[in-house]
Design a protein around this motif. Sequence first.
Motif, short mmCIF file in Angstrom:
data_model
loop_
_atom_site.label_atom_id
_atom_site.label_comp_id
_atom_site.label_asym_id
_atom_site.label_seq_id
_atom_site.Cartn_x
_atom_site.Cartn_y
_atom_site.Cartn_z
N TRP D 146 -7.04 -8.01 5.68
CA TRP D 146 -5.47 -8.29 5.19
C TRP D 146 -4.43 -7.90 6.02
O TRP D 146 -3.48 -8.54 6.43
CB TRP D 146 -5.44 -7.44 3.74
N ASN F 37 3.80 -5.49 0.37
CA ASN F 37 4.08 -7.08 0.47
C ASN F 37 4.66 -7.50 1.81
O ASN F 37 4.94 -8.60 2.00
CB ASN F 37 5.19 -7.30 -0.66
N MET G 1 -1.64 -16.22 3.28
CA MET G 1 -3.03 -15.32 3.54
C MET G 1 -4.07 -15.85 2.84
O MET G 1 -4.13 -16.31 1.61
CB MET G 1 -2.49 -13.92 2.86
N LYS G 2 -5.39 -15.69 3.66
CA LYS G 2 -6.56 -16.54 2.94
C LYS G 2 -7.24 -15.55 2.42
O LYS G 2 -7.78 -14.09 2.74
CB LYS G 2 -7.72 -16.80 4.29
N SER G 4 -10.94 -14.37 0.08
CA SER G 4 -12.33 -14.43 0.15
C SER G 4 -12.87 -15.13 -1.11
O SER G 4 -14.16 -15.45 -1.11
CB SER G 4 -12.98 -13.11 0.28
N LEU G 5 -12.12 -15.53 -2.07
CA LEU G 5 -12.60 -15.90 -3.54
C LEU G 5 -11.92 -17.47 -3.73
O LEU G 5 -11.11 -17.71 -3.00
CB LEU G 5 -11.87 -14.97 -4.57
N GLU G 66 -3.43 -2.81 -3.05
CA GLU G 66 -3.55 -3.32 -1.60
C GLU G 66 -4.96 -4.15 -1.77
O GLU G 66 -5.15 -4.99 -1.18
CB GLU G 66 -3.97 -1.90 -0.97
N ARG G 67 -5.69 -4.03 -3.02
CA ARG G 67 -6.75 -4.81 -3.19
C ARG G 67 -6.51 -6.20 -3.61
O ARG G 67 -6.77 -7.19 -3.05
CB ARG G 67 -7.72 -4.36 -4.54
N SER G 69 -3.36 -7.53 -2.22
CA SER G 69 -3.02 -7.99 -0.95
C SER G 69 -4.19 -8.31 -0.28
O SER G 69 -4.24 -9.46 0.40
CB SER G 69 -2.29 -6.98 -0.28
N ALA G 70 -5.36 -7.60 -0.43
CA ALA G 70 -6.32 -8.10 0.47
C ALA G 70 -7.03 -9.31 0.18
O ALA G 70 -7.71 -9.99 0.63
CB ALA G 70 -7.46 -7.02 0.39
N LEU G 71 -6.75 -9.59 -1.25
CA LEU G 71 -7.18 -11.23 -1.72
C LEU G 71 -6.34 -12.08 -1.54
O LEU G 71 -6.42 -13.41 -2.13
CB LEU G 71 -7.73 -10.92 -3.33
N GLY G 72 -4.98 -11.85 -1.06
CA GLY G 72 -4.11 -12.92 -0.87
C GLY G 72 -2.77 -12.98 -1.90
O GLY G 72 -2.42 -14.03 -1.88
N VAL G 73 -3.14 -12.00 -2.83
CA VAL G 73 -1.92 -12.02 -4.04
C VAL G 73 -1.09 -10.93 -3.89
O VAL G 73 -1.17 -9.91 -3.85
CB VAL G 73 -2.78 -11.98 -5.44
N PRO G 74 0.26 -11.44 -3.81
CA PRO G 74 1.24 -10.28 -3.62
C PRO G 74 1.27 -9.29 -4.91
O PRO G 74 1.73 -10.05 -6.03
CB PRO G 74 2.62 -11.29 -3.37
#
Lengths: 153, 153, 153, 153, 153, 153, 153, 153, 153, 153, 153, 153
Positions: D146, F37, G1-2, G4-5, G66-67, G69-74
């Motif tokens: 990320w 963000n 943001m790409k 993984s799911l 932060e998890r 964000s790491a999955l691409g969700v704000p």
Amino acid sequence: MKSSLADADLKTVAEALQGALVDLVDLSLAAKQIHWNIVGPRFRSIHLQLDEVVASARAHSDTVAERASALGVPPDGRAATVASGSGIKPTPAGWIKDTDAVSTMVDALGSVIVRMRERVDATAEPDPVSQDIFIQITAELEKHHWMFQAENA
Amino acid sequence: MKSSLADADLKTVAEALQGALVDLVDLSLAAKQIHWNIVGPRFRSIHLQLDEVVASARAHSDTVAERASALGVPPDGRAATVASGSGIKPTPAGWIKDTDAVSTMVDALGSVIVRMRERVDATAEPDPVSQDIFIQITAELEKHHWMFQAENA
Amino acid sequence: MKSSLADADLKTVAEALQGALVDLVDLSLAAKQIHWNIVGPRFRSIHLQLDEVVASARAHSDTVAERASALGVPPDGRAATVASGSGIKPTPAGWIKDTDAVSTMVDALGSVIVRMRERVDATAEPDPVSQDIFIQITAELEKHHWMFQAENA
Amino acid sequence: MKSSLADADLKTVAEALQGALVDLVDLSLAAKQIHWNIVGPRFRSIHLQLDEVVASARAHSDTVAERASALGVPPDGRAATVASGSGIKPTPAGWIKDTDAVSTMVDALGSVIVRMRERVDATAEPDPVSQDIFIQITAELEKHHWMFQAENA
Amino acid sequence: MKSSLADADLKTVAEALQGALVDLVDLSLAAKQIHWNIVGPRFRSIHLQLDEVVASARAHSDTVAERASALGVPPDGRAATVASGSGIKPTPAGWIKDTDAVSTMVDALGSVIVRMRERVDATAEPDPVSQDIFIQITAELEKHHWMFQAENA
Amino acid sequence: MKSSLADADLKTVAEALQGALVDLVDLSLAAKQIHWNIVGPRFRSIHLQLDEVVASARAHSDTVAERASALGVPPDGRAATVASGSGIKPTPAGWIKDTDAVSTMVDALGSVIVRMRERVDATAEPDPVSQDIFIQITAELEKHHWMFQAENA
Amino acid sequence: MKSSLADADLKTVAEALQGALVDLVDLSLAAKQIHWNIVGPRFRSIHLQLDEVVASARAHSDTVAERASALGVPPDGRAATVASGSGIKPTPAGWIKDTDAVSTMVDALGSVIVRMRERVDATAEPDPVSQDIFIQITAELEKHHWMFQAENA
Amino acid sequence: MKSSLADADLKTVAEALQGALVDLVDLSLAAKQIHWNIVGPRFRSIHLQLDEVVASARAHSDTVAERASALGVPPDGRAATVASGSGIKPTPAGWIKDTDAVSTMVDALGSVIVRMRERVDATAEPDPVSQDIFIQITAELEKHHWMFQAENA
Amino acid sequence: MKSSLADADLKTVAEALQGALVDLVDLSLAAKQIHWNIVGPRFRSIHLQLDEVVASARAHSDTVAERASALGVPPDGRAATVASGSGIKPTPAGWIKDTDAVSTMVDALGSVIVRMRERVDATAEPDPVSQDIFIQITAELEKHHWMFQAENA
Amino acid sequence: MKSSLADADLKTVAEALQGALVDLVDLSLAAKQIHWNIVGPRFRSIHLQLDEVVASARAHSDTVAERASALGVPPDGRAATVASGSGIKPTPAGWIKDTDAVSTMVDALGSVIVRMRERVDATAEPDPVSQDIFIQITAELEKHHWMFQAENA
Amino acid sequence: MKSSLADADLKTVAEALQGALVDLVDLSLAAKQIHWNIVGPRFRSIHLQLDEVVASARAHSDTVAERASALGVPPDGRAATVASGSGIKPTPAGWIKDTDAVSTMVDALGSVIVRMRERVDATAEPDPVSQDIFIQITAELEKHHWMFQAENA
Amino acid sequence: MKSSLADADLKTVAEALQGALVDLVDLSLAAKQIHWNIVGPRFRSIHLQLDEVVASARAHSDTVAERASALGVPPDGRAATVASGSGIKPTPAGWIKDTDAVSTMVDALGSVIVRMRERVDATAEPDPVSQDIFIQITAELEKHHWMFQAENA
């Protein structure tokens, strides 16, 4: 420098402290000597263990020397005094096998402990404060002694 | 133990390292001796300063001894070797005035520095690795030397 | 990126730094490999000792790579470059007896030391700054080398 | 070395661990390579960020290698194994612009994450203990992923 | 204060040390000046990077000044001496854009490095101890130099 | 709870402390929101800088809340109170470009500073102890404000 | 943001993470509110205990945000979102007796735990990595829950 | 004390936690017993390694006992409960040779691991939170197990 | 850069901050100069005491420079500005006796304190935030002033 | 010792500092007395809380005494001065119930705070530097005061 | 293993050490048991206090066991030996009210203290080194004893 | 509070502990008084040395007071008790020359040591645990005594 002790007591205690100083400085030099010269499969393990003896011996030599000063007696920890006055059998020169390193330390510690216990007895009456210091040194030396004995058991 | 150096080079370097070892162990014993016996208005200040010399000398003695081992030469830092081989003038016994303590240290450091600079020269060709160690020891000893000189200036 | 060195000097020094980088990265991988695969009565002792080699090798590989960059030469520490360019004999796969682990490390360190001493010589003239880095790396590698030799002595 | 797992389970888990080891060692080498070669206005920021990836990758490679050993399977993290077996696309040689550095890391992390998630699935049944390790590695890699994506967003 | 060096040697070395002192004090003041006045998108990154240069320059200025004292030469690091004697081009007053901040540092470091390398050469013969100090300062300055160059690459 | 202040003074001071509490809790939530963000080439740099604002805001919110308690006034830092009472313009939802992140922080800090300076004035007479707290908070907020302004300058 | 799911999985996981974020931010605000307003003979003990809940809640809110964000969700942790979306019953305003403080925390923790366990179930299939995070949060919340229950038992 | 689990689930989980508590307390006592009584050439190395097992076992016994409390089940770690309920084969009295010490530990760890893996399976459905704790304990015990196996390999 | 202060106020405060910056940078250079050049029986004691002044002066110069930036005024701490603008009497060149060193510091600190107290007065109205910084600097300088006065009393 | 203050101002400030010194030393002795003699169900909690008051009072007594010295006024913190001059009501001898311990501290802190606030007023004009010290002491004492009040609320 | 003591003395001392070992191991288990099972308004305070007893008891059990080894006597701290040989009354199973927890600890500590004082007497003559250890253990246990008594006074 | 000692023994020991408490609290106040008022060329050195006496005296006063409590005797360390009961000659008011400061400390320490040695004798039979505490205090006081004597020698 004014002493807290009467003269006769001071003489006994000073002798004990000076003797302990020489023993402990020599113990630190002997342990370092073997630390540098040991070889064999237990090299690393004993090399590290010896440095713990060095640290003990250095700390305790400082304690007994400063105790002598605190009682008004100038301590003597010079190389020549140590070389001529130590009760520890001279360490052999050159590389030393780990098994011999261990038994050399068992002997060195054993002989210092005998003298340190005599100092515990000798100072009980004249100065319980110095005696307490010898008691704590003895406890630590006997712990190191056990650990080297256990290595060669 | 296999050495990285050719025999002739090794002989020169080994001699330098063994000489430095004896000097540094004796320096640590001499500085401790004065640390315990100093008296006078600068007692506390010099007492503490001396322990910094002790710490330097102990650390560097370990470095040169282990460097000897690393080159395949067994180092000798035993009490008798130090007592007979050191180039430092024997420290006087008993209480020592702070001014004398300082000049004793100026002399002791001065004489070790002269020999250490000779070792820097002697090892430049045969082993720049050992030379680098002597250079760093010299830098630190010269700093201590200045500080004791400044005290008595 | 502008270099502090003239072109001819830079070529010599860059080659030495790149060679050292490959050696040190491979040394760190080899030591880790044995750290994980060692078995035998000295398992714990050597397992820990190997991690100290890894820490040294990693720190020094960073130093030489950043030194190359500082001289304007891009360093190359990629897996393929290391695999093809390293001077260390490949570590055998699978569990490894402690005695073999020790002798493998003696050999690996020995061969890196030879090359590192050549780099000390090669860079003396063109860049004493890089030479100083090689000298310090050599000192530390020779210390590790002694310690593994002492284990199998 | 006796394993806690039945043979069939062990085979699956061992493969996952060995694959992860190779990925993680290569990730640490690739991140260091870029750490040394990056140029551009974000030099300092990305240079530092890359070292956090290196630290993660090194710590996790140790964990998976020791997990393999704990299950009785000798891990293989040698340079040649890594060079030939890694799933990460080779990093280009030479200086690398910061924007390219970031996208190279996004790709490298992305491809390792895909394989790591397959290992999470593959080990769920045969060994939830190893699975837990892969889960925690994945969490940390996805966080790094990320952060590099955010840099180039 | 007695010097370890002969008079002619001392003159060369003293000049080198005094020159380095002025350069390093000015470098610390210039880097602080930019640290306070930088603006632009890389503000935070370069602001922090500059404080690392300040820390380096302060530590090294102390080392060279105390080295001069150790050789018996009083160092001079007073404001007027620095203002008139420094080889670094004066930093412009007022806010400074990050790109200009970086190139100002590249120039400042570059000019100090040139003089520092001359000092490495000049002191090799008369005093390898001082030379070793210049070598280590040069290594660190060249690392800072690379990092600022990489920023503007 | 007995207050050290007379009723009229207390009313003024209590209002100032409660207002500051709400501002500071909201500032900590807003800065965290952007911390999570933010996207763009300054991601890492601003992401870290924001966490320093969070740390400041949290520490100061604790100080003003406990100051209110110490004066006998129960502080109110609950989510609903913060949501309805804060003077900071709501942060936009979703990903936020680094440039916008910076200007959002410049605005948020700017508006809190204005109110904090009013609190410095308002409490000067009734309670110099609380005033001193507002002065120190203002100093720190104005430092953060400068740093974000410098980023977008 | 790409991410993984896959999309469907992502929707479930994102909802769980956003819900946890709101719960944890509100828990930190509620615990701080009571930390400031508690009175009674257990004041000091519970005052300190509450700050441990605050520390937990803050650390975990950062992890889940932060998890996301790491999955691409704000993630959304703004005051208004927390005030309107939290499942925790509003804390009463003003001073609060220690016994009530404890039971308020027992209720607040209890209600968050129920929802957190639902998140553990919901994410098991779509994302074991996020599930692992919820499991560890639940373990810690249940420990805090026990400790407050034990206080009022 | 209210539990987060339904009664049937709780029964299963409580049994697993109580069993683990007894195993881990006994493991800590057994490892200490050998730590004190070991003799032989590997004395120091195994003596230290055993204290790492003691530290692990003590930390994990605290975790599982407090987990039981957190679920509303009073844990029982009293001497008599441990003496009668442990699944570890009694350690022999008196001095113990290093080789025997190692194989005693391999056996003790092996038998605890088997039961711990059963607890991982048993708690997967009723309480993934407790399961996660067992998984982490198992990982650490299997690491210790490997290290003692490697010693006697 | 937008300032929190009105123009007339800003002018007064900016002048005070710039003056303080020059004084503090020069104080740090003067104290270092004496730190390096002091000789006499109190060498070690004053040498150390001077480094505490250096640390104070450096920390405070950073605070006032960054305060100027925070108010939108670019600070000027360049060598030439310091050399020409400082209110401290130039330190003499060369070795300096400890008694003279102490009285030089008494004078230097005394003259800076007078100006710093004028800044406390001047900024009270226009900016209590900057005033608070001058108050704290004055407190610390007056403590150093006492300690040097006590040395020569 | 030369003072920064005019004589009339100095008289006012000196009186305030000397009064504060006596109050703070007595506060530290009173808090220690209760720390040793407290009994009751809150023993441990209040025992620890009292040591935080002791630490505050000791630190602040040092600050005000050294502030007096810095202004050229010899401070007086001798036992007899404290015993006869303190404004704190004598603590009763012997064991003291926890509830009484708390109310004794509430009274002691309350009476010191009243006098400290008078010192804040008295020194505002003659010496804002000393005033700032009294402000910070008052802030901390009022925090302790609240905490003991909250205990008995 | 060779003992420093004569056989008769050793018998007395060995018995004292073995008895102390059993008492201290059981004390650590009993204190942990209550640490986990305590409930009531003093939960947190006593929960923490008990862990300090555990830490004391564990450290001292190690000291007496290693002292036995140092004297050549194998210590026995196995679960069954502790369960059958301890002089501490068994702790009741299940949740325990804080008041009962305190009185259980008062009793447990009281009974261990009585036996420890007998050991002080018994070892005075045969081994002052072991006696010193018992004296220090007694001092610490009597301090814990007072603190629990004060809780229930 | 139940005592471990019989009534007659307790009376002797309680008297010794209470006497020591008064001596040590007064010693800490006297040393602080001189710490603040000392002037002369040894100001800094003795100023620091005195704070080490303060730290010793404070730590030991806590130990003897808590030892009294542990034996069931409420200690009395209130200002009036110390002022009227201390055996230390009152320190003179006002500035004190360093030489006088040193001799005042030599006297104060000397008189406390005499009484402390009487306490060592008096408690030997009734309570070796308290005696051990007095022995350790004496050792440390005699060390401080030597150091001040050495200053004025």
